[in-house]
Write a protein that holds these residues in place. Structure first.
Motif, PDB file in Angstrom:
ATOM      1  N   ALA A  78     -58.267 -49.076 -17.414  1.00  0.00           N
ATOM      2  CA  ALA A  78     -58.339 -50.333 -16.590  1.00  0.00           C
ATOM      3  C   ALA A  78     -58.704 -51.454 -17.507  1.00  0.00           C
ATOM      4  CB  ALA A  78     -59.312 -50.185 -15.461  1.00  0.00           C
ATOM      5  N   GLY A  79     -58.971 -51.084 -18.684  1.00  0.00           N
ATOM      6  CA  GLY A  79     -59.289 -52.167 -20.058  1.00  0.00           C
ATOM      7  C   GLY A  79     -60.599 -52.298 -20.269  1.00  0.00           C
ATOM      8  N   ALA A  80     -61.458 -51.237 -19.902  1.00  0.00           N
ATOM      9  CA  ALA A  80     -62.899 -51.402 -20.158  1.00  0.00           C
ATOM     10  C   ALA A  80     -63.180 -50.607 -21.427  1.00  0.00           C
ATOM     11  CB  ALA A  80     -63.674 -50.556 -19.005  1.00  0.00           C
ATOM     12  N   ARG A  81     -64.287 -51.303 -22.209  1.00  0.00           N
ATOM     13  CA  ARG A  81     -64.787 -50.584 -23.084  1.00  0.00           C
ATOM     14  C   ARG A  81     -65.662 -49.581 -22.779  1.00  0.00           C
ATOM     15  NH1 ARG A  81     -64.964 -56.003 -24.331  1.00  0.00           N
ATOM     16  NH2 ARG A  81     -66.887 -56.252 -23.574  1.00  0.00           N
ATOM     17  N   VAL A  82     -65.564 -48.251 -23.248  1.00  0.00           N
ATOM     18  CA  VAL A  82     -66.410 -47.090 -22.690  1.00  0.00           C
ATOM     19  C   VAL A  82     -67.250 -46.748 -23.516  1.00  0.00           C
ATOM     20  CG1 VAL A  82     -66.038 -44.951 -21.266  1.00  0.00           C
ATOM     21  CG2 VAL A  82     -64.332 -46.586 -21.148  1.00  0.00           C
ATOM     22  N   ILE A  83     -68.555 -46.595 -23.169  1.00  0.00           N
ATOM     23  CA  ILE A  83     -69.560 -45.751 -23.933  1.00  0.00           C
ATOM     24  C   ILE A  83     -69.713 -44.347 -23.018  1.00  0.00           C
ATOM     25  CG2 ILE A  83     -71.974 -45.453 -24.761  1.00  0.00           C
ATOM     26  CD1 ILE A  83     -71.969 -48.464 -24.580  1.00  0.00           C
ATOM     27  N   ILE A  84     -69.166 -43.328 -23.970  1.00  0.00           N
ATOM     28  CA  ILE A  84     -69.192 -42.059 -23.376  1.00  0.00           C
ATOM     29  C   ILE A  84     -70.520 -41.328 -23.820  1.00  0.00           C
ATOM     30  CG2 ILE A  84     -68.078 -39.820 -23.431  1.00  0.00           C
ATOM     31  CD1 ILE A  84     -65.509 -41.206 -24.716  1.00  0.00           C
ATOM     32  N   HIS A  85     -71.317 -40.951 -22.713  1.00  0.00           N
ATOM     33  CA  HIS A  85     -72.723 -40.308 -22.929  1.00  0.00           C
ATOM     34  C   HIS A  85     -72.304 -38.686 -23.074  1.00  0.00           C
ATOM     35  CE1 HIS A  85     -75.724 -37.911 -21.224  1.00  0.00           C
ATOM     36  NE2 HIS A  85     -76.622 -38.538 -22.262  1.00  0.00           N
ATOM     37  N   CYS A  86     -72.779 -38.079 -23.765  1.00  0.00           N
ATOM     38  CA  CYS A  86     -72.847 -36.544 -23.597  1.00  0.00           C
ATOM     39  C   CYS A  86     -74.214 -35.918 -24.215  1.00  0.00           C
ATOM     40  CB  CYS A  86     -71.651 -36.132 -24.425  1.00  0.00           C
ATOM     41  SG  CYS A  86     -71.814 -36.398 -26.193  1.00  0.00           S
ATOM     42  N   ARG A  87     -74.341 -34.823 -23.755  1.00  0.00           N
ATOM     43  CA  ARG A  87     -75.716 -34.039 -24.300  1.00  0.00           C
ATOM     44  C   ARG A  87     -75.134 -33.092 -25.420  1.00  0.00           C
ATOM     45  NH1 ARG A  87     -79.033 -29.238 -21.675  1.00  0.00           N
ATOM     46  NH2 ARG A  87     -77.085 -28.806 -20.981  1.00  0.00           N
ATOM     47  N   HIS A  88     -74.204 -32.165 -25.225  1.00  0.00           N
ATOM     48  CA  HIS A  88     -73.816 -31.171 -26.325  1.00  0.00           C
ATOM     49  C   HIS A  88     -72.279 -31.498 -26.604  1.00  0.00           C
ATOM     50  CE1 HIS A  88     -77.685 -29.427 -26.416  1.00  0.00           C
ATOM     51  NE2 HIS A  88     -77.690 -28.822 -25.230  1.00  0.00           N
ATOM     52  N   ALA A  89     -71.835 -31.964 -25.548  1.00  0.00           N
ATOM     53  CA  ALA A  89     -70.153 -32.095 -25.612  1.00  0.00           C
ATOM     54  C   ALA A  89     -69.725 -33.045 -26.502  1.00  0.00           C
ATOM     55  CB  ALA A  89     -69.541 -32.227 -24.280  1.00  0.00           C
ATOM     56  N   LEU A  98     -57.884 -41.982 -25.668  1.00  0.00           N
ATOM     57  CA  LEU A  98     -57.806 -43.063 -24.753  1.00  0.00           C
ATOM     58  C   LEU A  98     -56.913 -44.288 -25.475  1.00  0.00           C
ATOM     59  CD1 LEU A  98     -61.684 -43.321 -23.899  1.00  0.00           C
ATOM     60  CD2 LEU A  98     -59.642 -42.405 -22.475  1.00  0.00           C
ATOM     61  N   PRO A  99     -56.545 -45.136 -24.754  1.00  0.00           N
ATOM     62  CA  PRO A  99     -55.925 -46.405 -25.046  1.00  0.00           C
ATOM     63  C   PRO A  99     -56.906 -47.016 -25.912  1.00  0.00           C
ATOM     64  CG  PRO A  99     -55.728 -46.248 -22.657  1.00  0.00           C
ATOM     65  CD  PRO A  99     -56.769 -45.217 -23.189  1.00  0.00           C
ATOM     66  N   ASN A 100     -56.473 -47.383 -27.014  1.00  0.00           N
ATOM     67  CA  ASN A 100     -57.298 -48.288 -28.204  1.00  0.00           C
ATOM     68  C   ASN A 100     -58.584 -47.545 -28.493  1.00  0.00           C
ATOM     69  OD1 ASN A 100     -55.543 -50.488 -28.039  1.00  0.00           O
ATOM     70  ND2 ASN A 100     -56.366 -50.913 -26.028  1.00  0.00           N
ATOM     71  N   PRO A 101     -58.484 -46.358 -28.788  1.00  0.00           N
ATOM     72  CA  PRO A 101     -59.751 -45.720 -29.123  1.00  0.00           C
ATOM     73  C   PRO A 101     -61.027 -46.253 -29.842  1.00  0.00           C
ATOM     74  CG  PRO A 101     -57.668 -44.757 -30.444  1.00  0.00           C
ATOM     75  CD  PRO A 101     -57.415 -45.685 -29.399  1.00  0.00           C
ATOM     76  N   ASP A 102     -60.579 -47.392 -31.013  1.00  0.00           N
ATOM     77  CA  ASP A 102     -61.480 -47.682 -31.624  1.00  0.00           C
ATOM     78  C   ASP A 102     -62.434 -48.793 -30.592  1.00  0.00           C
ATOM     79  OD1 ASP A 102     -60.601 -46.567 -33.836  1.00  0.00           O
ATOM     80  OD2 ASP A 102     -59.523 -48.326 -34.425  1.00  0.00           O
ATOM     81  N   ARG A 103     -61.928 -49.027 -29.541  1.00  0.00           N
ATOM     82  CA  ARG A 103     -62.945 -49.844 -28.763  1.00  0.00           C
ATOM     83  C   ARG A 103     -64.179 -49.118 -28.115  1.00  0.00           C
ATOM     84  NH1 ARG A 103     -60.338 -52.560 -23.964  1.00  0.00           N
ATOM     85  NH2 ARG A 103     -61.808 -54.047 -24.319  1.00  0.00           N
ATOM     86  N   HIS A 104     -63.758 -47.627 -27.965  1.00  0.00           N
ATOM     87  CA  HIS A 104     -64.768 -46.827 -27.186  1.00  0.00           C
ATOM     88  C   HIS A 104     -65.879 -46.130 -28.272  1.00  0.00           C
ATOM     89  CE1 HIS A 104     -62.075 -47.824 -24.182  1.00  0.00           C
ATOM     90  NE2 HIS A 104     -60.919 -47.185 -25.061  1.00  0.00           N
ATOM     91  N   ARG A 105     -67.101 -45.656 -27.489  1.00  0.00           N
ATOM     92  CA  ARG A 105     -68.123 -45.167 -28.479  1.00  0.00           C
ATOM     93  C   ARG A 105     -68.565 -44.102 -27.755  1.00  0.00           C
ATOM     94  NH1 ARG A 105     -72.821 -49.338 -28.292  1.00  0.00           N
ATOM     95  NH2 ARG A 105     -73.759 -47.807 -29.458  1.00  0.00           N
ATOM     96  N   ILE A 106     -69.207 -43.098 -28.743  1.00  0.00           N
ATOM     97  CA  ILE A 106     -69.909 -41.932 -28.199  1.00  0.00           C
ATOM     98  C   ILE A 106     -71.396 -41.910 -28.239  1.00  0.00           C
ATOM     99  CG2 ILE A 106     -70.294 -39.471 -28.555  1.00  0.00           C
ATOM    100  CD1 ILE A 106     -67.096 -39.542 -29.245  1.00  0.00           C
ATOM    101  N   ILE A 107     -72.314 -41.634 -27.299  1.00  0.00           N
ATOM    102  CA  ILE A 107     -73.443 -41.751 -27.329  1.00  0.00           C
ATOM    103  C   ILE A 107     -74.323 -40.403 -27.033  1.00  0.00           C
ATOM    104  CG2 ILE A 107     -74.166 -42.908 -25.561  1.00  0.00           C
ATOM    105  CD1 ILE A 107     -76.190 -44.671 -27.095  1.00  0.00           C
ATOM    106  N   GLN A 108     -74.948 -39.562 -27.764  1.00  0.00           N
ATOM    107  CA  GLN A 108     -75.681 -38.460 -27.429  1.00  0.00           C
ATOM    108  C   GLN A 108     -77.017 -38.576 -27.114  1.00  0.00           C
ATOM    109  OE1 GLN A 108     -75.494 -35.838 -30.664  1.00  0.00           O
ATOM    110  NE2 GLN A 108     -75.561 -33.903 -29.124  1.00  0.00           N
ATOM    111  N   ALA A 109     -77.275 -38.049 -26.028  1.00  0.00           N
ATOM    112  CA  ALA A 109     -78.931 -37.849 -25.308  1.00  0.00           C
ATOM    113  C   ALA A 109     -79.007 -36.942 -24.479  1.00  0.00           C
ATOM    114  CB  ALA A 109     -79.198 -39.426 -24.899  1.00  0.00           C
ATOM    115  N   ASP A 110     -80.043 -36.377 -24.536  1.00  0.00           N
ATOM    116  CA  ASP A 110     -80.542 -35.116 -23.675  1.00  0.00           C
ATOM    117  C   ASP A 110     -81.422 -35.881 -22.299  1.00  0.00           C
ATOM    118  OD1 ASP A 110     -81.363 -32.959 -22.241  1.00  0.00           O
ATOM    119  OD2 ASP A 110     -82.197 -32.152 -23.887  1.00  0.00           O
ATOM    120  N   LEU A 111     -80.815 -36.064 -21.272  1.00  0.00           N
ATOM    121  CA  LEU A 111     -81.459 -36.737 -20.196  1.00  0.00           C
ATOM    122  C   LEU A 111     -82.630 -35.798 -19.716  1.00  0.00           C
ATOM    123  CD1 LEU A 111     -78.348 -38.005 -17.941  1.00  0.00           C
ATOM    124  CD2 LEU A 111     -79.537 -38.993 -20.116  1.00  0.00           C
TER     125      LEU A 111
END
Length: 238
Positions: free
Chosen positions: A28-39, A50-63
């Motif tokens: 849908a054109g959003a910039r996605v921040i993908i949160h994960c713990r171990h994955a 994803l479309p335009n992969p450089d627009r998206h980020r990964i952030i790791q944190a244990d909730l």
């Protein structure tokens, strides 16, 4: 809200329902921040597809770590949409659940998303925002095999309604309560689903696309706040 060119943080965004949400919002054109713990590896593979992969980020944190949760939003920069999807699920009735599992389930399933909601609302530069909490159709039922997981999701449902009132008019807060979308991760595909679906009024599994469409609708429709939308084939009625 127009989704294109907005930033969305999706907790647990690398796997299962979170993966489908990530794909839908990116499409849908959003910039996605993908949160994960171990994955992290799965998140990286997903981002690259994803479309335009450089627009998206990964952030790791244990909730399950309150300090990590407190630092999560500040690491993201401005976030326009927050989807609290990450969850921990341990099947055990109250009297059989360990203290550790109870504390972790309450932290991951309620206290962490609540803190993220509070952080989201504190963003000074935010003029329009959306929060979507992923619940469970069980919130209106009282199954015998569930303990703190259900209590946490019910609490998050109440927090959804409270925040919708208190965060208005800048932020809309809604929730989705899915039904039989995917079998538990520890079971092979299809295991146990036949028995569950026999008790669902519509007698069919909820498709991932149906759930993500509902989430996109709640983000886009600026007249909707304080709603809990059941996407469960009527399972909550049984």
């Amino acid at each position: 809200m127009e989704i294109a060119d907005r930033t969305v943080l999706i907790t647990g965004g690398a796997l299962r329902i979170g993966q489908a949400l990530t794909q839908s919002f990116a499409a849908a054109g959003a910039r996605v921040i993908i949160h994960c713990r171990h994955a992290v590896a799965a998140a990286a593979t997903l981002r690259d597809r994803l479309p335009n992969p450089d627009r998206h980020r990964i952030i790791q944190a244990d909730l399950a770590d309150a300090a990590a949760v407190a630092a999560l939003l500040p690491r993201c920069g401005k976030v326009d949409m927050l989807i609290n999807n990450a969850a921990m699920f341990v099947t055990a009735p109250l009297q059989q659940e360990s203290d550790r599992d109870m504390q972790r389930q309450l932290q991951v399933n309620f206290l962490a998303p609540l803190e993220l909601m509070r952080q989201f609302a504190r963003q000074e530069e935010l003029t329009q925002g959306v929060i979507i909490n992923i619940l469970d159709q069980q919130i209106v039922r009282h199954p015998n095999d569930t303990g703190s997981y259900l209590l946490a999701k019910q609490s998050l449902a109440e927090a959804t309604l409270l925040a919708a009132r208190q965060f208005a008019p800048t932020i809309r807060v809604n929730a989705l309560a899915p039904g039989p979308v995917l079998p538990p991760s520890h079971l092979p595909p299809g295991a146990g689903m036949k028995k569950v679906l026999a008790q669902v009024p519509l007698r069919r599994q909820v498709e991932l696309g149906q759930l993500t469409e509902a989430c996109l609708f709640l983000c886009r429709n600026e007249a909707v706040t304080g709603q809990i939308l059941f996407v469960d084939g009527g399972q909550h009625l049984t």
